[in-house]
Design a protein around this motif. Structure first.
Motif, mmCIF file in Angstrom:
data_model
loop_
_atom_site.group_PDB
_atom_site.id
_atom_site.type_symbol
_atom_site.label_atom_id
_atom_site.label_comp_id
_atom_site.label_asym_id
_atom_site.label_seq_id
_atom_site.Cartn_x
_atom_site.Cartn_y
_atom_site.Cartn_z
ATOM 1 N N THR A 1 0.824 -1.202 0.000
ATOM 2 C CA THR A 1 0.000 0.000 0.000
ATOM 3 C C THR A 1 0.861 1.256 0.000
ATOM 4 O O THR A 1 0.402 2.318 -0.422
ATOM 5 C CB THR A 1 -0.930 0.027 1.219
ATOM 6 O OG1 THR A 1 -0.155 -0.146 2.410
ATOM 7 C CG2 THR A 1 -1.950 -1.103 1.127
ATOM 8 N N THR A 2 2.093 1.142 0.479
ATOM 9 C CA THR A 2 3.047 2.246 0.386
ATOM 10 C C THR A 2 4.398 1.680 -0.024
ATOM 11 O O THR A 2 4.734 0.540 0.319
ATOM 12 C CB THR A 2 3.213 3.007 1.714
ATOM 13 O OG1 THR A 2 3.766 2.129 2.705
ATOM 14 C CG2 THR A 2 1.874 3.548 2.201
ATOM 15 N N SER B 1 -7.176 4.183 -3.295
ATOM 16 C CA SER B 1 -7.883 3.622 -2.138
ATOM 17 C C SER B 1 -8.405 4.734 -1.240
ATOM 18 O O SER B 1 -7.724 5.735 -0.987
ATOM 19 C CB SER B 1 -6.946 2.715 -1.338
ATOM 20 O OG SER B 1 -7.558 2.281 -0.141
ATOM 21 N N GLY C 1 -9.039 3.855 1.782
ATOM 22 C CA GLY C 1 -8.447 3.454 3.055
ATOM 23 C C GLY C 1 -9.470 2.984 4.065
ATOM 24 O O GLY C 1 -9.346 3.254 5.264
ATOM 25 N N GLU D 1 -7.991 2.826 7.754
ATOM 26 C CA GLU D 1 -6.531 2.784 7.786
ATOM 27 C C GLU D 1 -5.976 4.133 8.264
ATOM 28 O O GLU D 1 -6.370 5.179 7.746
ATOM 29 C CB GLU D 1 -5.980 2.484 6.387
ATOM 30 C CG GLU D 1 -6.353 1.123 5.858
ATOM 31 C CD GLU D 1 -5.866 0.925 4.436
ATOM 32 O OE1 GLU D 1 -5.123 1.792 3.939
ATOM 33 O OE2 GLU D 1 -6.241 -0.095 3.825
ATOM 34 N N GLN E 1 -3.894 7.381 8.421
ATOM 35 C CA GLN E 1 -3.271 8.206 7.390
ATOM 36 C C GLN E 1 -3.854 7.982 6.000
ATOM 37 O O GLN E 1 -3.339 8.517 5.022
ATOM 38 C CB GLN E 1 -1.747 8.003 7.345
ATOM 39 C CG GLN E 1 -1.032 8.168 8.674
ATOM 40 C CD GLN E 1 -1.288 9.529 9.305
ATOM 41 O OE1 GLN E 1 -1.256 10.544 8.629
ATOM 42 N NE2 GLN E 1 -1.591 9.533 10.603
ATOM 43 N N GLY E 2 -4.917 7.187 5.888
ATOM 44 C CA GLY E 2 -5.563 7.008 4.602
ATOM 45 C C GLY E 2 -6.474 8.172 4.269
ATOM 46 O O GLY E 2 -6.685 9.084 5.080
ATOM 47 N N THR F 1 -5.384 7.542 -1.708
ATOM 48 C CA THR F 1 -4.025 7.078 -1.424
ATOM 49 C C THR F 1 -3.796 5.734 -2.112
ATOM 50 O O THR F 1 -4.743 5.092 -2.549
ATOM 51 C CB THR F 1 -3.838 6.955 0.091
ATOM 52 O OG1 THR F 1 -4.918 6.199 0.652
ATOM 53 C CG2 THR F 1 -3.816 8.332 0.757
ATOM 54 N N GLY G 1 -3.523 1.941 -2.970
ATOM 55 C CA GLY G 1 -3.924 0.641 -2.491
ATOM 56 C C GLY G 1 -3.103 -0.429 -3.183
ATOM 57 O O GLY G 1 -2.196 -0.103 -3.979
#
Length: 324
Positions: free
Chosen positions: A67-68, A238, A240, A257, A259-260, A319, A321
């Motif tokens: 995801t990151t 996403s 999140g 999530e 910080q999403g 963000t 995904g």
């Protein structure tokens, strides 16, 4: 032999040309330490700089489910956020972009590599995910055109890879996606498999690499956005959130999530998403359909109802995904 896999949008149009000069820099200056997050923890791997503006070649199993992602060239200096451009899970190839990068030194790729059993080779990578300057191990080519079963941790499934270069250098978790050099320090392969560290009977010195011409051919298809049954697009966009599968009056959020996009907008577990843009959301299925094809950075207007029945609305920036 025991083996491991290490798992621990802009639209580019350039084409990678094997044999392009590296401008005289040392090979390690084009090696990227890759780190990222997956639902069950973190990953570490390696990549190779393909273009000055930050396109990087690596293995699909390095980025699967992330995801990151971040990348750092030669274990020093700027740590870039990274985005997956596209992946080919069947052949274990991926291309990512280091966002905002410029002036990076592309790695020098052998244009028509002739590889023979007994050739001396050097593999370099982010061994054991320690980061810092890439670690080098040396050996000789022991076999060509090999087929191996790569056993991955979820969400990277096991896969069969063929046409590999095998060599007797001790690859470690974290080396996946790194370069295999010949004696002229030109890349002839992409390190992909090594000994299984959990198998006491596995040979200590074992490595397998995808021939670089094969990897570059797939990378170019990804970069051009070619239609292929094997190639998938990069990171999805996403919100999140995890959505309850049932419901008739909106999509109920069961998990958010940190910080999403949803968290940044103030959405919390138990809230109910009722609209995205002008699209009314009546269920989790409606939500999933609306989110298909979204990309990181897309802006969506989201309407939701909180636990007290109050209606809220916000424009969010999606963000990254998992690649999809």
């Amino acid at each position: 032999a025991g083996i491991f896999v290490t798992r621990h949008h802009t639209t580019p149009t350039s084409t990678i040309v094997p044999g392009t000069s590296n401008g005289g820099h040392s090979p390690q200056e084009s090696i990227v330490n890759i780190n990222g997050d997956v639902p069950e923890g973190s990953i570490a791997g390696t990549g190779m700089v393909l273009t000055a503006d930050g396109l990087v070649l690596t293995n699909n199993h390095v980025v699967a489910g992330t995801t990151t992602l971040t990348g750092q060239v030669n274990g020093a200096g700027t740590t870039y956020d990274a985005t997956v451009i596209g992946v080919d899970p069947t052949h274990d190839v991926a291309v990512i972009r280091l966002e905002g990068a410029s002036g990076l030194p592309p790695i020098e790729i052998e244009s028509s590599p002739v590889v023979s059993i007994g050739d001396r080779v050097t593999a370099m990578g982010n061994a054991l995910g320690r980061n810092g300057p890439p670690v080098a191990v040396t050996g000789v080519v022991t076999s060509l055109d090999e087929t191996v079963l790569v056993g991955g941790e979820a969400p990277a499934p096991s896969e069969i890879l063929s046409g590999l270069i095998e060599f007797d250098a001790p690859l470690e978790p974290g080396d996946s996606g790194g370069p295999l050099f010949n004696e002229a320090q030109h890349v002839i392969g992409m390190d992909t498999v090594g000994r299984n560290p959990h198998d006491p009977n596995a040979p200590k010195n074992f490595g397998g690499a995808i021939p670089i011409t094969s990897a570059i051919n797939i990378a170019n298809q990804i970069i051009r956005g070619a239609t292929s049954p094997y190639i998938q697009s990069g990171h999805s966009g996403s919100l999140g959130v995890t959505i309850a599968p049932s419901g008739g009056d909106g999509a109920t959020v069961t998990q958010v999530e940190p910080q999403g996009a949803a968290a940044n907008a103030g959405i919390v577990s138990g809230d109910v998403i009722t609209a995205i843009g002008t699209n009314v959301i009546r269920s989790g299925s409606d939500f999933n359909v609306i989110m298909v094809g979204r990309r990181p950075g897309d802006h969506l207007n989201v309407t939701w109802r909180d636990g007290a029945g109050q209606i809220h609305q916000a424009t969010v920036s999606l963000t990254p995904g998992p690649p999809a």
